[in-house]
Design an enzyme around this catalytic site. Structure first.
Site, mmCIF file in Angstrom:
data_model
loop_
_atom_site.group_PDB
_atom_site.id
_atom_site.type_symbol
_atom_site.label_atom_id
_atom_site.label_comp_id
_atom_site.label_asym_id
_atom_site.label_seq_id
_atom_site.Cartn_x
_atom_site.Cartn_y
_atom_site.Cartn_z
ATOM 1 N N SER A 72 44.770 39.923 38.611
ATOM 2 C CA SER A 72 44.289 38.974 39.623
ATOM 3 C C SER A 72 44.842 37.558 39.531
ATOM 4 C CB SER A 72 42.769 38.925 39.629
ATOM 5 O OG SER A 72 42.274 40.097 40.217
ATOM 6 N N SER A 83 42.795 38.865 42.922
ATOM 7 C CA SER A 83 41.649 38.258 43.568
ATOM 8 C C SER A 83 41.673 36.731 43.498
ATOM 9 C CB SER A 83 40.364 38.772 42.931
ATOM 10 O OG SER A 83 40.276 38.338 41.580
ATOM 11 N N LYS A 126 38.921 28.536 40.401
ATOM 12 C CA LYS A 126 38.417 29.752 41.053
ATOM 13 C C LYS A 126 36.889 29.731 41.028
ATOM 14 C CE LYS A 126 39.135 34.806 40.928
ATOM 15 N NZ LYS A 126 39.910 35.900 40.291
#
Lengths: 480, 94
Positions: free
Chosen positions: A178, A154, A79
């Site tokens: 997330s 997310s 990420k």
């Protein structure tokens, strides 16, 4: 053999048996990303040079006849709020468009030592704020199961990259769900460890008392293998903790007590989602596990509590993005040069931050401001204590709690983007876990139509072994 | 009512007039939602101040000695630098 479909143990066996080299594996993934990611947009950038260098090292080790570790040569995606030295790290924000990470996050150092290969950085909601990955400054990621739909947020890029076979596993961050939320929407396994079990050093902080790094993978065993490498106390993160010694008597499936919180199986839950979740739990009861209805009394306040605390911490953490130390700055803007120091801050942050980030920064500033602190921030911290106590009480009666991950399956791109409160409700089942700091796993438990449904398994602090064991049992039962 | 202009200034956020209108509407809706918390009886409840149950974690009170190379990497990310310093606008007025 389709190299892109491999799990961690299959990669290891393939490398050991010389069915393919690490370099071939990396090239196969990069070619697949090139082709597939035009549609999915799971990646913000690939780190081809680094990946090939790492692969060569692994191949040299195998050629020399040396034993390789369990994660050695396994290609992964990270990420983009986690720093990989020498690579761009943008957190999907314009303000960090040109930022190059000056050091490795602790989780990256650990994965590098384990011989893991980095394919690239994945898309996300800007600074991890959102439930759909539509808040990326670089355009949304699409759900590989249905390109018209969101991948969840997310860590949507990290989940989609695994689901689209664009990596073997990925790392995400979970502040209010997330990791688990996109894992559920995309149909992969995602794990949020106990707060403090994994170091946050080198991860761009969103809400420090809630943030936790964890893996997303194709199956439970892969998730566990990655977690085992990244966990542990880190002198560079004062909030990280060592695992207490494992308990001797882990309950087996036949005397396992599972709690189903009545507040989670109530109005607002899609009946198809409920059916899938209950069917998966049924696999365990068939093996002798006992179900007990429990109550997490303050669940209905968790989201409001979360939004105050998260936003307050966001407003403090994001103060560092001021256009002075790093990132894109109004100071270099020749068209509308800032007049003074304050103007540098105002303009850099106005143009650098997206709408959701600015909303949360303002909400947090408001909650912490003089006159509102007691009514909002302090009250929320007290409600947080009550929410954590609900979990403590529940775990006196049951070993694990099982719930849906989200009230619905993946929604359409654009469907909720103009209505923040409705969007926030997507995280209603995941947020309480972060407030209490307990670990939770999201795993696929069937489909509603063609869209995946996720089952959430929540345990007490440091119960990760039990969570993985039970998740594995469910995965095996669903396969047979 | 939420005074967006005032809060934005406290938060060091520039806003256009259009932004102000949009955020006033959004934040009012969010605050209405958050008002739910007032229903909870928190009499005598201790606030959660530390999420991991840790207490006063200390380290030695020492600075980290930076190597030349790591200093260069940090400065390379600064929008404007001169020699080994980050350049900023004047802090004090004339």
């Amino acid at each position: 053999m389709e190299l892109k479909n491999l799990t961690i143990s299959q990669v290891r066996n393939g490398l050991k048996n010389k069915e393919f080299t690490a370099k071939e594996l990396v090239k196969s993934f990069l070619a697949h990303i090139e082709k597939e990611d035009e549609k999915v947009h799971a990646y913000l950038s690939t780190t081809e040079k680094l990946a090939l260098e790492q692969a060569e090292k692994v191949d040299a080790k195998i050629a020399a006849g040396l034993e390789i570790g369990p994660l050695e040569g396994v290609p992964c995606a990270i990420k983009d709020n986690i720093m990989v030295e020498g690579e761009k790290c943008t957190a999907a924000s314009k303000i960090m468009a040109n930022y190059v990470a000056p050091y490795d996050a602790t989780v990256i150092r650990k994965l590098k030592s384990a011989g893991v290969i980095f394919l690239g950085k994945t898309n996300m909601d800007e600074f991890a704020m959102g439930s759909s990955t539509e808040n990326s400054a670089y355009g949304p990621t699409r759900n590989p199961n249905d390109l018209e739909r969101v991948p969840g947020g997310s860590s949507g890029g990290s989940a989609a990259a695994v689901a689209a076979d664009e990596c073997v596993f990925s790392l995400g961050s979970d502040t209010g769900g997330s990791i688990r939320h996109p894992a559920s929407f995309c149909g992969v396994v995602g794990f949020k460890p106990t707060y403090g079990a994994v170091s946050r050093c080198g991860v761009m902080a969103m809400a420090s008392s809630l943030d936790q790094i964890g893996p997303l993978a194709k199956n439970v065993a892969d998730c566990k293998a990655v977690f085992d490498v990244i966990k542990g106390k880190d002198p560079r993160d004062a909030t990280s903790t060592n695992f207490p010694a494992a308990k001797n008597h882990e309950p087996k499936t036949n005397d396992l007590r599972i709690g189903l919180p009545k507040e989670y199986f109530a109005k607002g839950l899609d009946p198809e989602v409920e059916k899938s979740v209950k069917a998966a739990i049924g696999k365990l009861t068939a093996l002798g596990a006992k179900i007990k209805e429990i109550s997490l009394l303050h669940s209905e306040y968790a989201l409001a509590c979360y939004y105050i605390l998260m936003a307050s911490e966001v407003s403090a953490n994001l103060a560092r993005f001021d256009g002075i130390k790093y990132g894109v700055s109004a100071i270099s803007d020749k068209q509308s040069a800032p007049s003074d120091l304050l103007d540098v801050y105002l303009k850099s942050r106005q143009h650098g931050f997206g709408d959701e980030v600015r909303r949360r920064v303002m909400l947090g500033t408001y909650s912490l401001s003089s006159g509102y602190y007691d009514a909002y921030y302090l009250r929320a911290q007290k409600v947080r204590t009550k929410i954590a106590d609900d979990f403590k009480k529940a775990f006196a009666e049951v070993d694990l709690i099982m719930t849906p991950v989200a009230p619905t399956t993946a929604f359409k791109i654009g469907e909720k983007i103009d209505d923040p409160v409705t969007m926030y409700l997507s995280d209603i089942y995941t947020v309480p876990v972060n407030l209490a700091g307990v670990p939770a796993l999201s795993m696929p438990c069937g489909k509603a139509g063609k869209l995946p449904v996720g089952l959430q398994i929540i345990g007490p602090h440091f119960s990760e072994e039990l969570i993985f064991q039970v998740a594995q049992t469910i995965e095996d039962a669903m396969r047979s | 009512m939420f005074d967006v202009a005032h809060i934005a200034k406290l938060a060091r956020l520039g806003l256009s007039q259009e932004d102000e209108k949009k955020f006033a509407k959004d934040l009012t809706a969010i605050l209405d939602f958050i008002d739910k918390l007032k229903e909870v009886d928190v009499e005598g409840v201790e606030p959660t101040l530390q999420a991991a149950g840790l207490n006063s974690v200390m380290r030695r009170d020492e600075g980290i000695k930076r190597q030349e190379e790591s200093r260069k990497k940090l400065l390379a990310n600064a929008p404007e630098a001169k020699d080994d310093y980050i350049k900023v606008k004047a802090v004090f007025g004339e």
